[in-house]
Design an enzyme around this catalytic site. Structure first.
Site, PDB file in Angstrom:
ATOM      1  N   ARG A   1     -16.224  -0.056  -1.405  1.00  0.00           N
ATOM      2  CA  ARG A   1     -15.245   1.014  -1.690  1.00  0.00           C
ATOM      3  C   ARG A   1     -15.876   2.405  -1.621  1.00  0.00           C
ATOM      4  O   ARG A   1     -15.495   3.319  -2.353  1.00  0.00           O
ATOM      5  CB  ARG A   1     -14.615   0.809  -3.063  1.00  0.00           C
ATOM      6  CG  ARG A   1     -14.228  -0.650  -3.327  1.00  0.00           C
ATOM      7  CD  ARG A   1     -12.813  -0.824  -3.264  1.00  0.00           C
ATOM      8  NE  ARG A   1     -12.419  -2.235  -3.433  1.00  0.00           N
ATOM      9  CZ  ARG A   1     -11.191  -2.638  -3.301  1.00  0.00           C
ATOM     10  NH1 ARG A   1     -10.249  -1.795  -3.004  1.00  0.00           N
ATOM     11  NH2 ARG A   1     -10.895  -3.909  -3.451  1.00  0.00           N
ATOM     12  N   GLY A   2     -16.890   2.540  -0.819  1.00  0.00           N
ATOM     13  CA  GLY A   2     -17.516   3.848  -0.622  1.00  0.00           C
ATOM     14  C   GLY A   2     -18.838   3.992  -1.356  1.00  0.00           C
ATOM     15  O   GLY A   2     -19.643   4.856  -1.021  1.00  0.00           O
TER      16      GLY A   2
ATOM     17  N   TYR B   1       0.871  -1.185   0.000  1.00  0.00           N
ATOM     18  CA  TYR B   1       0.000   0.000   0.000  1.00  0.00           C
ATOM     19  C   TYR B   1       0.908   1.234   0.000  1.00  0.00           C
ATOM     20  O   TYR B   1       1.577   1.526   0.994  1.00  0.00           O
ATOM     21  CB  TYR B   1      -0.888   0.053   1.238  1.00  0.00           C
ATOM     22  CG  TYR B   1      -1.975  -1.016   1.328  1.00  0.00           C
ATOM     23  CD1 TYR B   1      -2.366  -1.765   0.228  1.00  0.00           C
ATOM     24  CD2 TYR B   1      -2.627  -1.257   2.535  1.00  0.00           C
ATOM     25  CE1 TYR B   1      -3.362  -2.726   0.330  1.00  0.00           C
ATOM     26  CE2 TYR B   1      -3.630  -2.215   2.644  1.00  0.00           C
ATOM     27  CZ  TYR B   1      -3.989  -2.944   1.531  1.00  0.00           C
ATOM     28  OH  TYR B   1      -4.983  -3.896   1.640  1.00  0.00           O
TER      29      TYR B   1
ATOM     30  N   PRO C   1     -15.212  -1.714 -11.949  1.00  0.00           N
ATOM     31  CA  PRO C   1     -16.418  -1.756 -12.791  1.00  0.00           C
ATOM     32  C   PRO C   1     -17.641  -1.061 -12.195  1.00  0.00           C
ATOM     33  O   PRO C   1     -18.395  -0.419 -12.922  1.00  0.00           O
ATOM     34  CB  PRO C   1     -16.669  -3.257 -12.966  1.00  0.00           C
ATOM     35  CG  PRO C   1     -15.315  -3.887 -12.807  1.00  0.00           C
ATOM     36  CD  PRO C   1     -14.583  -3.051 -11.806  1.00  0.00           C
TER      37      PRO C   1
ATOM     38  N   LEU D   1     -18.365  -1.292   2.305  1.00  0.00           N
ATOM     39  CA  LEU D   1     -19.100  -0.203   1.635  1.00  0.00           C
ATOM     40  C   LEU D   1     -18.915  -0.262   0.126  1.00  0.00           C
ATOM     41  O   LEU D   1     -19.190   0.714  -0.576  1.00  0.00           O
ATOM     42  CB  LEU D   1     -18.630   1.152   2.168  1.00  0.00           C
ATOM     43  CG  LEU D   1     -18.832   1.374   3.663  1.00  0.00           C
ATOM     44  CD1 LEU D   1     -18.340   2.762   4.066  1.00  0.00           C
ATOM     45  CD2 LEU D   1     -20.297   1.201   4.052  1.00  0.00           C
TER      46      LEU D   1
ATOM     47  N   LEU E   1     -21.528   2.293  -1.261  1.00  0.00           N
ATOM     48  CA  LEU E   1     -22.714   2.138  -0.420  1.00  0.00           C
ATOM     49  C   LEU E   1     -22.939   3.305   0.540  1.00  0.00           C
ATOM     50  O   LEU E   1     -23.933   3.331   1.260  1.00  0.00           O
ATOM     51  CB  LEU E   1     -22.643   0.798   0.332  1.00  0.00           C
ATOM     52  CG  LEU E   1     -22.984  -0.421  -0.542  1.00  0.00           C
ATOM     53  CD1 LEU E   1     -22.534  -1.725   0.111  1.00  0.00           C
ATOM     54  CD2 LEU E   1     -24.487  -0.469  -0.836  1.00  0.00           C
TER      55      LEU E   1
HETATM   56  N1  LIG Z   1      -7.397  -8.325   1.498  1.00  0.00           N
HETATM   57  C1  LIG Z   1      -7.647  -7.598   0.457  1.00  0.00           C
HETATM   58  O1  LIG Z   1      -7.551  -8.052  -0.685  1.00  0.00           O
HETATM   59  C2  LIG Z   1      -8.064  -6.166   0.633  1.00  0.00           C
HETATM   60  C3  LIG Z   1      -8.490  -5.425  -0.469  1.00  0.00           C
HETATM   61  C4  LIG Z   1      -8.887  -4.104  -0.267  1.00  0.00           C
HETATM   62  C5  LIG Z   1      -8.876  -3.554   0.999  1.00  0.00           C
HETATM   63  N2  LIG Z   1      -8.439  -4.280   2.066  1.00  0.00           N
HETATM   64  C6  LIG Z   1      -8.378  -3.700   3.437  1.00  0.00           C
HETATM   65  O2  LIG Z   1      -9.677  -3.349   3.840  1.00  0.00           O
HETATM   66  C7  LIG Z   1      -9.747  -1.947   4.175  1.00  0.00           C
HETATM   67  C8  LIG Z   1     -11.105  -1.376   3.767  1.00  0.00           C
HETATM   68  O3  LIG Z   1     -11.251  -1.604   2.379  1.00  0.00           O
HETATM   69  P1  LIG Z   1     -12.069  -0.788   1.336  1.00  0.00           P
HETATM   70  O4  LIG Z   1     -11.329   0.394   0.925  1.00  0.00           O
HETATM   71  O5  LIG Z   1     -12.455  -1.789   0.308  1.00  0.00           O
HETATM   72  O6  LIG Z   1     -13.297  -0.358   2.221  1.00  0.00           O
HETATM   73  P2  LIG Z   1     -14.663   0.324   2.219  1.00  0.00           P
HETATM   74  O7  LIG Z   1     -14.843   0.537   3.676  1.00  0.00           O
HETATM   75  O8  LIG Z   1     -15.669  -0.441   1.443  1.00  0.00           O
HETATM   76  O9  LIG Z   1     -14.473   1.720   1.436  1.00  0.00           O
HETATM   77  C9  LIG Z   1     -13.672   2.720   1.954  1.00  0.00           C
HETATM   78  C10 LIG Z   1     -13.966   4.030   1.265  1.00  0.00           C
HETATM   79  O10 LIG Z   1     -15.329   4.352   1.397  1.00  0.00           O
HETATM   80  C11 LIG Z   1     -15.505   5.766   1.526  1.00  0.00           C
HETATM   81  N3  LIG Z   1     -16.361   6.045   2.702  1.00  0.00           N
HETATM   82  C12 LIG Z   1     -17.454   6.829   2.708  1.00  0.00           C
HETATM   83  N4  LIG Z   1     -18.038   6.830   3.899  1.00  0.00           N
HETATM   84  C13 LIG Z   1     -17.318   6.066   4.692  1.00  0.00           C
HETATM   85  C14 LIG Z   1     -17.429   5.692   6.061  1.00  0.00           C
HETATM   86  N5  LIG Z   1     -18.414   6.107   6.835  1.00  0.00           N
HETATM   87  N6  LIG Z   1     -16.514   4.869   6.567  1.00  0.00           N
HETATM   88  C15 LIG Z   1     -15.513   4.403   5.784  1.00  0.00           C
HETATM   89  N7  LIG Z   1     -15.361   4.726   4.471  1.00  0.00           N
HETATM   90  C16 LIG Z   1     -16.268   5.559   3.937  1.00  0.00           C
HETATM   91  C17 LIG Z   1     -14.117   6.367   1.632  1.00  0.00           C
HETATM   92  O11 LIG Z   1     -13.783   6.884   0.354  1.00  0.00           O
HETATM   93  P3  LIG Z   1     -13.707   8.474   0.114  1.00  0.00           P
HETATM   94  O12 LIG Z   1     -12.842   8.989   1.221  1.00  0.00           O
HETATM   95  O13 LIG Z   1     -13.123   8.637  -1.226  1.00  0.00           O
HETATM   96  O14 LIG Z   1     -15.124   8.958   0.254  1.00  0.00           O
HETATM   97  C18 LIG Z   1     -13.232   5.178   1.929  1.00  0.00           C
HETATM   98  O15 LIG Z   1     -11.934   5.315   1.409  1.00  0.00           O
HETATM   99  C19 LIG Z   1      -8.568  -1.318   3.426  1.00  0.00           C
HETATM  100  O16 LIG Z   1      -8.143  -0.123   4.026  1.00  0.00           O
HETATM  101  C20 LIG Z   1      -7.542  -2.417   3.509  1.00  0.00           C
HETATM  102  O17 LIG Z   1      -6.874  -2.359   4.771  1.00  0.00           O
HETATM  103  C21 LIG Z   1      -8.064  -5.593   1.891  1.00  0.00           C
END
Ligand SMILES: NC(=O)c1ccc[n+]([C@@H]2O[C@H](COP(=O)([O-])OP(=O)(O)OC[C@H]3O[C@@H](n4cnc5c(N)ncnc54)[C@H](OP(=O)(O)O)[C@@H]3O)[C@@H](O)[C@H]2O)c1
Length: 333
Positions: free
Chosen positions: A209-210, A57, A231, A207, A212
């Site tokens: 990736r945000g 990362y 996508p 979420l 939701l």
């Molecule tokens: N194992 C794997 O393959 C893998 C893959 C991906 C991620 N991960 C891990 O999982 C973590 C979370 O992943 P994700 O990025 O997919 O997560 P997510 O929680 O689905 O999306 C995070 C994004 O949602 C937006 N967001 C809007 N409101 C939010 C709120 N209340 N709380 C949190 N986010 C909000 C933000 O984007 P904006 O700031 O642009 O609005 C934030 O960057 C990552 O940081 C990483 O440590 C693991």
């Protein structure tokens, strides 16, 4: 905040985790380092103990950011989860996975130094290296547990058969995998397998990736992988997906909750073995995330939420085709 144990063999962690990926450049567009660090501090203050990062990362940036945030925090107060194996060239392009035992030990040596710690709590290959049996990769992590540098084995995005093979080599604490109202692929074979073996789930992409939350990056946003290649954020798909979020918002309005809070509460309702790892990168997002812990959903709420947002109603896969091809979890689905 309540704590729970990750699987039968894992560490005690807070019922919500914080993922730090989006705090580094090159993931979700512009970042604010001081706000990222303030968000980690606020999370720890609120009782979050599970902090997730990856050596790739920001190509080391994220681990160094986590290190700065954890300065002065007693080491035993946090459970640090680190992913390894993703290789990148100097321009940041992903150039494959390396799960060879000697590579595992090399990755670990650098992560320990960047994080400024003597041990990592949960160490996991981010993806399966198709050239290396999972037994060898997990065997190397087990060696590092015996040597005192790692506490627990974690896995990421693996299918049921590979999980079983890994678990035979060393008990696995948790599988990190995408799970949300829009991505429910784990329910068929992966979740029954982790439950049978006593492996916890740390769910990411809760979420989507945000998406939701109903807030999506603008199409001109620079350095945002969602705009470049995910996508569900592409034109034609994103409008349809945001309509689903509007249906979620209507349910949330009745309950005094945001769509993001409903999406988090839904994942939490799927079982005590599932710990959502949220990607909040600003304190305001963290506050919203923590608010979801107060939310109680009954069976009727769950049915309405699932009718509003379902995988079949969602436009677009969770990754683009080249990345989907690297997911052992999808290959075995
Ligand atoms: N194992 C794997 O393959 C893998 C893959 C991906 C991620 N991960 C891990 O999982 C973590 C979370 O992943 P994700 O990025 O997919 O997560 P997510 O929680 O689905 O999306 C995070 C994004 O949602 C937006 N967001 C809007 N409101 C939010 C709120 N209340 N709380 C949190 N986010 C909000 C933000 O984007 P904006 O700031 O642009 O609005 C934030 O960057 C990552 O940081 C990483 O440590 C693991």
């Amino acid at each position: 905040m309540r704590t729970t144990t990750l699987g039968r063999n894992g560490p005690a962690v807070s019922e919500l985790g914080l993922g730090c990926m989006g705090m580094s450049p090159g993931v979700y567009g512009p970042t604010e380092e001081t706000e990222g660090i303030a968000t980690i501090h606020a999370a720890i203050e609120a009782g979050i103990t599970l902090i997730d990062t990856g050596d790739f990362y920001g190509m080391g940036h994220n681990e160094m950011l986590v290190r700065r945030a954890l300065e002065g925090v007693p080491r035993t107060r946090v459970v640090i989860s680190v992913k390894f194996g993703g290789m990148r060239d100097p321009s940041g392009v992903f150039i494959g996975q390396d799960g060879r035992p000697q590579a595992v030990k090399n990755f670990l040596a650098y992560s320990l130094r960047r994080l400024g710690t003597d041990y990592i709590d949960i160490y996991r290959p981010a993806r399966l290296d198709p050239a290396v049996p999972i037994e060898d990769t997990v065997g190397a992590v087990a060696d590092m547990i015996r040597a005192g540098y790692v506490r627990h084995v974690g896995l990421s995005e693996l299918g049921a058969e590979t999980i079983k093979r890994a678990h035979k080599v060393h008990p696995v604490a948790d599988l990190q995998i995408e799970y949300s109202l829009m991505s429910r692929g784990i329910e068929k074979t992966i979740l029954p397998t982790t439950r049978q073996l006593g492996i916890g789930i740390t769910a990411y992409g809760v979420l989507s990736r945000g998406l939701l939350s109903g807030r999506v990056p603008s199409s001109g946003s620079k350095g945002d992988i969602r705009i470049v290649r995910m996508p569900r954020f592409q034109q034609g798909n994103v409008e349809k997906n945001l309509r689903l979020v509007e249906a979620l918002r209507q349910i949330g309005d009745e309950k005094g909750a945001t769509p993001a809070q409903l999406a988090i509460a839904w994942v939490r309702s799927r079982g005590a073995d599932i710990v959502p790892v949220l990607g909040a990168r600003r304190r305001q997002q963290l506050k919203e995330t923590l608010g979801a812990l107060e939310l109680k959903l009954d069976a009727a709420d769950i049915a309405r939420i699932e009718a509003a947002v379902s995988p079949s109603g969602t436009a677009g896969a969770r990754y683009d085709a080249p990345q989907m091809a690297h997911l052992d979890s999808e290959a075995q689905a």
